[in-house]
Design a protein around this motif. Structure first.
Motif, PDB file in Angstrom:
ATOM      1  N   ALA A  34      -6.815   2.076  -9.468  1.00 51.37           N
ATOM      2  CA  ALA A  34      -6.941   0.781  -8.796  1.00 51.37           C
ATOM      3  C   ALA A  34      -5.605   0.226  -8.308  1.00 51.37           C
ATOM      4  O   ALA A  34      -5.547  -0.385  -7.232  1.00 51.37           O
ATOM      5  CB  ALA A  34      -7.635  -0.219  -9.730  1.00 51.37           C
ATOM      6  N   PRO A  35      -4.490   0.390  -9.059  1.00 49.14           N
ATOM      7  CA  PRO A  35      -3.205  -0.140  -8.544  1.00 49.14           C
ATOM      8  C   PRO A  35      -2.794   0.456  -7.199  1.00 49.14           C
ATOM      9  O   PRO A  35      -2.033  -0.167  -6.460  1.00 49.14           O
ATOM     10  CB  PRO A  35      -2.212   0.228  -9.650  1.00 49.14           C
ATOM     11  N   LEU A  36      -3.285   1.655  -6.890  1.00 50.83           N
ATOM     12  CA  LEU A  36      -2.930   2.239  -5.598  1.00 50.83           C
ATOM     13  C   LEU A  36      -3.479   1.398  -4.451  1.00 50.83           C
ATOM     14  O   LEU A  36      -2.885   1.355  -3.367  1.00 50.83           O
ATOM     15  CB  LEU A  36      -3.473   3.665  -5.495  1.00 50.83           C
ATOM     16  N   ASP A  37      -4.607   0.734  -4.689  1.00 50.70           N
ATOM     17  CA  ASP A  37      -5.150  -0.142  -3.653  1.00 50.70           C
ATOM     18  C   ASP A  37      -4.209  -1.288  -3.362  1.00 50.70           C
ATOM     19  O   ASP A  37      -4.127  -1.777  -2.234  1.00 50.70           O
ATOM     20  CB  ASP A  37      -6.513  -0.691  -4.083  1.00 50.70           C
ATOM     21  N   VAL A  38      -3.487  -1.711  -4.424  1.00 47.57           N
ATOM     22  CA  VAL A  38      -2.516  -2.786  -4.222  1.00 47.57           C
ATOM     23  C   VAL A  38      -1.412  -2.316  -3.290  1.00 47.57           C
ATOM     24  O   VAL A  38      -0.968  -3.043  -2.389  1.00 47.57           O
ATOM     25  CB  VAL A  38      -1.935  -3.239  -5.579  1.00 47.57           C
ATOM     26  N   ALA A  95      -0.516  -3.791   0.179  1.00 45.99           N
ATOM     27  CA  ALA A  95       0.834  -4.265   0.476  1.00 45.99           C
ATOM     28  C   ALA A  95       1.348  -3.646   1.774  1.00 45.99           C
ATOM     29  O   ALA A  95       2.005  -4.320   2.586  1.00 45.99           O
ATOM     30  CB  ALA A  95       1.765  -3.923  -0.687  1.00 45.99           C
ATOM     31  N   ARG A  96       1.050  -2.370   1.954  1.00 43.73           N
ATOM     32  CA  ARG A  96       1.473  -1.709   3.197  1.00 43.73           C
ATOM     33  C   ARG A  96       0.775  -2.341   4.403  1.00 43.73           C
ATOM     34  O   ARG A  96       1.398  -2.576   5.446  1.00 43.73           O
ATOM     35  CB  ARG A  96       1.142  -0.221   3.106  1.00 43.73           C
ATOM     36  N   ALA A  97      -0.537  -2.633   4.262  1.00 46.28           N
ATOM     37  CA  ALA A  97      -1.253  -3.268   5.359  1.00 46.28           C
ATOM     38  C   ALA A  97      -0.697  -4.658   5.649  1.00 46.28           C
ATOM     39  O   ALA A  97      -0.560  -5.065   6.811  1.00 46.28           O
ATOM     40  CB  ALA A  97      -2.746  -3.353   5.021  1.00 46.28           C
ATOM     41  N   LEU A 131       2.378  -5.624   5.031  1.00 46.29           N
ATOM     42  CA  LEU A 131       3.692  -5.444   5.649  1.00 46.29           C
ATOM     43  C   LEU A 131       3.556  -5.090   7.131  1.00 46.29           C
ATOM     44  O   LEU A 131       4.319  -5.584   7.979  1.00 46.29           O
ATOM     45  CB  LEU A 131       4.461  -4.339   4.900  1.00 46.29           C
ATOM     46  N   GLU A 132       2.589  -4.272   7.450  1.00 46.77           N
ATOM     47  CA  GLU A 132       2.369  -3.919   8.853  1.00 46.77           C
ATOM     48  C   GLU A 132       1.964  -5.148   9.665  1.00 46.77           C
ATOM     49  O   GLU A 132       2.436  -5.350  10.794  1.00 46.77           O
ATOM     50  CB  GLU A 132       1.290  -2.843   8.940  1.00 46.77           C
ATOM     51  N   ARG A 133       1.091  -5.987   9.085  1.00 48.03           N
ATOM     52  CA  ARG A 133       0.678  -7.196   9.799  1.00 48.03           C
ATOM     53  C   ARG A 133       1.851  -8.148  10.016  1.00 48.03           C
ATOM     54  O   ARG A 133       2.047  -8.687  11.110  1.00 48.03           O
ATOM     55  CB  ARG A 133      -0.429  -7.898   8.996  1.00 48.03           C
ATOM     56  N   ASP A 134       2.673  -8.326   8.949  1.00 47.27           N
ATOM     57  CA  ASP A 134       3.831  -9.210   9.085  1.00 47.27           C
ATOM     58  C   ASP A 134       4.862  -8.620  10.042  1.00 47.27           C
ATOM     59  O   ASP A 134       5.556  -9.365  10.755  1.00 47.27           O
ATOM     60  CB  ASP A 134       4.466  -9.443   7.713  1.00 47.27           C
ATOM     61  N   LEU A 135       4.947  -7.283  10.056  1.00 44.77           N
ATOM     62  CA  LEU A 135       5.878  -6.633  10.972  1.00 44.77           C
ATOM     63  C   LEU A 135       5.485  -6.895  12.418  1.00 44.77           C
ATOM     64  O   LEU A 135       6.329  -7.191  13.274  1.00 44.77           O
ATOM     65  CB  LEU A 135       5.902  -5.134  10.683  1.00 44.77           C
ATOM     66  N   ARG A 136       4.202  -6.826  12.672  1.00 46.93           N
ATOM     67  CA  ARG A 136       3.717  -7.105  14.019  1.00 46.93           C
ATOM     68  C   ARG A 136       4.009  -8.552  14.414  1.00 46.93           C
ATOM     69  O   ARG A 136       4.434  -8.841  15.530  1.00 46.93           O
ATOM     70  CB  ARG A 136       2.206  -6.837  14.076  1.00 46.93           C
ATOM     71  N   THR A 137       3.807  -9.474  13.449  1.00 45.57           N
ATOM     72  CA  THR A 137       4.101 -10.885  13.718  1.00 45.57           C
ATOM     73  C   THR A 137       5.592 -11.086  13.946  1.00 45.57           C
ATOM     74  O   THR A 137       6.005 -11.838  14.842  1.00 45.57           O
ATOM     75  CB  THR A 137       3.621 -11.747  12.544  1.00 45.57           C
ATOM     76  N   GLY A 138       6.402 -10.414  13.135  1.00 44.11           N
ATOM     77  CA  GLY A 138       7.853 -10.551  13.285  1.00 44.11           C
ATOM     78  C   GLY A 138       8.341 -10.059  14.634  1.00 44.11           C
ATOM     79  O   GLY A 138       9.254 -10.654  15.232  1.00 44.11           O
ATOM     80  N   PRO A 191      15.487  -1.790   5.575  1.00 43.95           N
ATOM     81  CA  PRO A 191      14.990  -0.908   6.635  1.00 43.95           C
ATOM     82  C   PRO A 191      14.237   0.301   6.091  1.00 43.95           C
ATOM     83  O   PRO A 191      13.325   0.818   6.731  1.00 43.95           O
ATOM     84  CB  PRO A 191      16.259  -0.494   7.375  1.00 43.95           C
ATOM     85  N   GLY A 192      14.634   0.752   4.893  1.00 40.81           N
ATOM     86  CA  GLY A 192      13.927   1.881   4.289  1.00 40.81           C
ATOM     87  C   GLY A 192      12.480   1.564   3.961  1.00 40.81           C
ATOM     88  O   GLY A 192      11.674   2.477   3.785  1.00 40.81           O
ATOM     89  N   ASP A 193      12.127   0.265   3.895  1.00 42.93           N
ATOM     90  CA  ASP A 193      10.752  -0.130   3.608  1.00 42.93           C
ATOM     91  C   ASP A 193       9.937  -0.339   4.878  1.00 42.93           C
ATOM     92  O   ASP A 193       8.762   0.041   4.926  1.00 42.93           O
ATOM     93  CB  ASP A 193      10.737  -1.416   2.777  1.00 42.93           C
ATOM     94  N   PHE A 194      10.541  -0.964   5.881  1.00 43.12           N
ATOM     95  CA  PHE A 194       9.718  -1.311   7.036  1.00 43.12           C
ATOM     96  C   PHE A 194       9.825  -0.326   8.195  1.00 43.12           C
ATOM     97  O   PHE A 194       8.916  -0.265   9.037  1.00 43.12           O
ATOM     98  CB  PHE A 194      10.000  -2.748   7.521  1.00 43.12           C
ATOM     99  N   ILE A 195      10.913   0.458   8.271  1.00 41.26           N
ATOM    100  CA  ILE A 195      11.027   1.422   9.373  1.00 41.26           C
ATOM    101  C   ILE A 195       9.941   2.505   9.281  1.00 41.26           C
ATOM    102  O   ILE A 195       9.292   2.821  10.290  1.00 41.26           O
ATOM    103  CB  ILE A 195      12.441   2.045   9.411  1.00 41.26           C
ATOM    104  N   PRO A 196       9.653   3.095   8.075  1.00 42.96           N
ATOM    105  CA  PRO A 196       8.553   4.072   8.016  1.00 42.96           C
ATOM    106  C   PRO A 196       7.208   3.474   8.420  1.00 42.96           C
ATOM    107  O   PRO A 196       6.394   4.133   9.070  1.00 42.96           O
ATOM    108  CB  PRO A 196       8.556   4.516   6.551  1.00 42.96           C
ATOM    109  N   VAL A 197       6.984   2.205   8.038  1.00 43.63           N
ATOM    110  CA  VAL A 197       5.734   1.560   8.429  1.00 43.63           C
ATOM    111  C   VAL A 197       5.684   1.368   9.938  1.00 43.63           C
ATOM    112  O   VAL A 197       4.641   1.579  10.580  1.00 43.63           O
ATOM    113  CB  VAL A 197       5.575   0.208   7.696  1.00 43.63           C
TER     114      VAL A 197
END
Length: 922
Positions: free
Chosen positions: A639-643, A647-649, A651-658, A714-720
């Motif tokens: 179940a923690p993997l869903d978290v 979180a990745r989803a 981050l992707e949404r916030d990245l698009r907003t940013g 950048p190591g967190d959001f560049i791969p996303v």
């Protein structure tokens, strides 16, 4: 009906007399008895008034006429029959009126003959009944049949008239010679008798579909009795009552019988509309002719020439009628023979056609008896069964069948036996002589009742190829075309069936993704990629258990369904998969290694196939994220993997907003000239201090200040961004910012301003219009192309589309730098095929450049760069010793925290304002 809705008195009386009570028959029978008793009493001499003897005639005629008229007005009688019975009723009533007239005449002349008044009334009655008989439909639909009937009827009527003339009318006329009344009476009697005979002949020859047959026969008998009423009058003693007083009531009784039969009979259709059928043959005309010939022989012995002449004329008329009838019969026979010949020819043609069709048909036609023994087998047996048709009759039909399908065929056989009208259609296998079998569609029909067949007929059509084609289509619809594994649809069905069969806790779904497959597909071509997928599929087949299902879901993604498997069994399968993937794959001279990430999902009671695949997908991505793990790595879903996925989803949404709100910033890390950096060191300062140097180049690096999370690495959001494709708009924004900043510095410091170096991902280079976008940004900002350097990774040079973009950038005048050199997958040939201006030594090799033996990758790289006439930059310099050693090796430029950390544009402005570059721009 009365106003109250009740039947009127007249209607009630009619129903009482002529209804189901049969009061009419009782009354008529009583009248007949009274008339006969009165006649018997008065035959030897008058007992009472002669008028009383005619009263029964009047009553019986009135009752019979009413009965017949009632039939003609009934609702169930068709128009033709209604007209017939109304005419007959009116004629019978006129007979009653004539009886009243004769009764009045009997007051003055008790034994008087028929007078002109009652004779006229009787004649009208005869005409009415004759007209009714003539208008009665014959039930013959063609003119030729009507002519034939009339000839036969005239033959019988003429013969009957001849006998009446010979034995009754002629002697009567001779006895009453000169008596006009007797002549009229005889003539009327003859006409009525011939009409009655016509009615009988008509019924005998054509039947009737308009009037009930029995009713017509009774009424014909009534007419005959009435016509012969005066015949025995000469035999009675003088003063005896008229025999009509006996005959008329009896005739009326028969008429009432006829009316009763017609009322209770069926409603007949009108033959004028529907047509009728004549009886095929009747001996009556032939009997009439034979009797007339006998009469002629009898008369020929008479001495009276008139008697012989009358008989001869009658026989001649009969001969003419017979000749005409025989000519019509001859013509009919000629036509019949012609039609029969044509029918036989056509039948022969059809038989030959049918035989040819059966002999040359590809289908197998068999006939079996009630016991299942073959009585006929068509030549199609040779093709379908491998044995000639002659070898099959007399054998059980079961010998033709594949052993597993015998029960199926016997069930169908019994079904058509029990229900002969319903054929059976089914599919079964037939045994071939070579030991194989053929699929056949069999149509079975019960023709045991047909004397020409007397068996169960089976038509067997070979559908082996059709079934094979259908099975191939079904297989193709549920299997992957490349690997022949189950596809996503079939895999989902198997998972659903396994969940329903239970227990779900012993069910595992493995989702397998081949790592770096896209690189192989893009660099070595799709043929090699397909071969690699086939090899992976075959190895998965060999690694799983026999009952497990392996599927290709699409691309480089595979799935395995493990049924009745605990953790130990699942781990054993994964271990076998890992061992199989460890073996290299040799394709077109390439030696490839399979690497895979495996996600494992455990079945639960509430799980669906879609949910299990989703969980396995989450676990697979978790395994793929572990880049430092083994080549074949797996992760069990939790179940923690869903978290993490959530979180990745997020981050992707916030990245698009940013990106939309431009919440990013750019910092710049200086790249310095190593020789200038050494000269800038003051001998009296701390050797560990960073030299105060002016950058000759800067590398632009993006930073993201999240409103809630703060600074995101950048190591967190560049791969996303790369995985989602957001790197394309983000990279466009970075290029626009850095081009404007480079122009600003160039305006302030001229040629002393640093050149701009920007990182570009492979995903950006894969955009078809990337070079055109860079050209647009350069033109919009006014930056000279040679002052922009695009840094690419070695992985990007493996993609043909990326290399095309690099060539397009180089054609614009933009410089190309190969970043992190020495750690990627490229070969040395890339440096010759890809237009590179500069290589950047990876920090991993910078850290080992001070090795005591001097045998370092850094030394080899600078030698290669000099040979290829490429600029070189050493990145990741952290210590003065590293800077000193790299300068000694000949690296012209260096970058790292030893010189400066990434900083905002304002800090770079301060460095530029403090001095000028120690080495001219190169």
């Amino acid at each position: 009906m009365t106003g109250s809705g009740q039947p009127s008195p007249v209607a009630r009386l009619r129903d009482a007399v002529f209804g189901a009570s049969r009061a009419d028959i009782a009354l008529q029978t009583g009248i007949v008895l009274i008339a006969w008793v009165w006649f018997a009493v008065n035959v030897q001499g008058p007992v009472g008034s002669p008028v009383l003897g005619w009263v029964p005639n009047l009553c019986s005629a009135a009752l019979a006429g009413a009965a017949l008229w009632t039939v003609g007005t009934g609702p169930r009688v068709n128009p033709a029959a209604a007209r017939f019975w109304r005419y007959m009723g009116a004629g019978t009533l006129l007979v009653g009126v004539g009886s009243v007239v004769r009764g009045i005449q009997a007051i003055n002349e008790p034994r008087g003959s028929i007078g002109p008044v009652d004779g006229a009334i009787y004649l009208v009655a005869v005409l009415l009944e004759g007209w009714a008989l003539l208008r009665l439909p014959l039930g013959l639909e063609r003119g030729r049949r009507r002519v034939t009937f009339l000839l036969d009827a005239c033959t019988v009527v003429v013969a009957g008239g001849l006998f009446l003339w010979q034995f009754w009318l002629r002697p009567s006329l001779e006895r009453d010679s000169g008596n006009q009344a007797a002549f009229v009476t005889g003539l009327v009697t003859l006409v009525v008798s011939m009409l009655a005979l016509f009615a009988i002949v008509k019924v005998a020859l054509t039947g009737t579909s308009t009037v009930d047959k029995a009713a017509l026969q009774w009424f014909g008998l009534a007419i005959v009795v009435g016509a012969l009423a005066s015949a025995p009058e000469a035999l009675l003693p003088p003063g005896a009552p008229s025999p009509s007083q006996l005959a008329v009531p009896l005739s009326c009784l028969f008429a009432v019988f006829a009316a009763r039969l017609e009322r209770r009979g069926r409603t007949a259709p009108d033959p004028a509309v529907t047509g009728g059928r004549r009886r095929p043959f009747s001996v009556m005309p032939y009997v009439a002719v034979a009797a007339s010939n006998v009469l002629l022989l009898f008369v020929m012995s008479s001495d009276d020439p008139g008697e012989r002449l009358g008989a001869a004329v009658g026989v001649v008329i009969l001969a003419v009628l017979v000749i005409a009838r025989q000519m019509l019969t001859f013509q009919d026979n000629t036509r019949l023979v012609a039609r029969l010949d044509a029918g036989m020819v056509e039948l022969g043609d059809r038989e030959r056609r049918f035989r040819s069709l059966v002999q040359n048909a590809s289908d197998l036609i068999t006939v079996t008896d009630a016991d299942g023994v073959l009585t006929y087998v068509s030549p199609g047996a040779t093709r379908l069964l491998g044995l000639p048709a002659e070898q099959w009759p007399g054998r059980p039909a079961a010998d033709m069948l594949y052993v597993d399908d015998v029960d199926l065929v016997l069930t169908a056989y019994q079904r058509v036996i029990d229900d002969p009208g319903a054929p059976a259609v089914f599919q079964a296998r037939l045994a071939h002589a070579d030991g194989s079998w053929r699929w056949a569609e069999i149509t079975m029909a019960n023709l045991l009742h047909d004397p020409g067949v007397a068996g169960i007929v089976c038509n067997s059509r070979d559908i082996t190829d059709a079934r094979d084609f259908q099975q191939r289509l079904s297989h193709q619809a549920s299997h992957d075309a490349l690997t022949d594994l189950a596809n996503r649809s079939l895999f989902g069905e198997r998972v659903s069936e396994a969940l329903a069969a239970g227990p779900p806790e012993r069910l595992r779904v493995l989702l397998i993704d081949l790592n770096e497959f896209k690189t192989v597909n893009d660099t070595l071509g799709h043929a090699v990629g397909d071969a690699l997928l086939i090899a992976a599929a075959n190895r998965l087949r060999g690694a799983v258990r026999r009952a497990d299902t392996v599927a290709r879901l699409g691309g480089d993604e595979f799935a395995v369904l493990l049924e009745h498997a605990d953790d130990e069994a699942a781990l054993a399968v994964i271990a076998r998969i890992a061992a199989a993937f460890e073996e290299p794959v040799h394709v077109d001279g390439h030696r490839l290694r399979l690497a895979a990430s495996i996600g494992v999902a455990l079945g639960t009671v509430a799980a669906t196939p879609q949910e299990l695949l989703r969980r396995a997908d989450v676990a697979m991505y978790a395994a793929k994220a572990d880049r430092d793990g083994p080549r074949i790595r797996h992760v069990d879903y939790a179940a923690p993997l869903d978290v993490q996925v959530q979180a990745r989803a997020t981050l992707e949404r916030d990245l698009r907003t940013g990106i939309d709100e431009e919440r990013f910033s750019v910092v710049y890390q200086p790249i310095v000239a190593l020789a200038g950096a050494a000269a800038a060191l003051d001998p009296g300062t701390d050797p560990g201090a960073a030299p105060a140097v002016v950058p000759v180049m800067v590398e632009a690096l993006v930073r993201w200040e999240h409103p809630d999370l703060g600074t995101v690495s950048p190591g967190d959001f560049i791969p996303v961004a790369e995985a989602s494709g957001l790197i394309v708009p983000l990279g466009r924004w970075i290029l626009a910012q850095t081009c404007r900043q480079a122009v600003r510095w160039h305006q302030l410091y001229g040629d002393a301003a640093p050149r701009m170096s920007v990182n570009v991902s492979a995903r950006q280079l894969q955009e078809a219009d990337f070079a055109a976008e860079v050209a647009r940004l350069l033109a919009a900002s006014g930056l000279a192309p040679h002052r922009l350097t695009v840094e690419i990774t070695e992985t990007a040079t493996l993609h043909p589309s990326c290399v095309q973009s690099v060539h397009a950038l180089r054609a614009l005048g933009v410089r190309i730098s190969l970043d992190d050199f020495g750690t990627g997958h490229s070969s040395l040939s890339t440096l010759q095929t890809c237009p590179v201006d500069e290589i950047k030594l990876d920090r991993a090799f910078t850290g080992t450049c001070t090795a005591p033996d001097g045998r370092t990758v850094a030394a080899a790289v600078i030698q290669m760069a000099r040979a290829l006439r490429l600029d070189a930059v050493a990145e990741g310099i952290e210590t003065p010793a590293q800077a000193q050693r790299l300068r000694e090796l000949g690296y012209p430029h260096g970058q790292g925290y030893h010189f400066a950390k990434p900083q905002p544009a304002e800090a770079i402005d301060a460095l530029l304002a403090a001095g000028t570059p120690t080495v001219a721009a190169h």
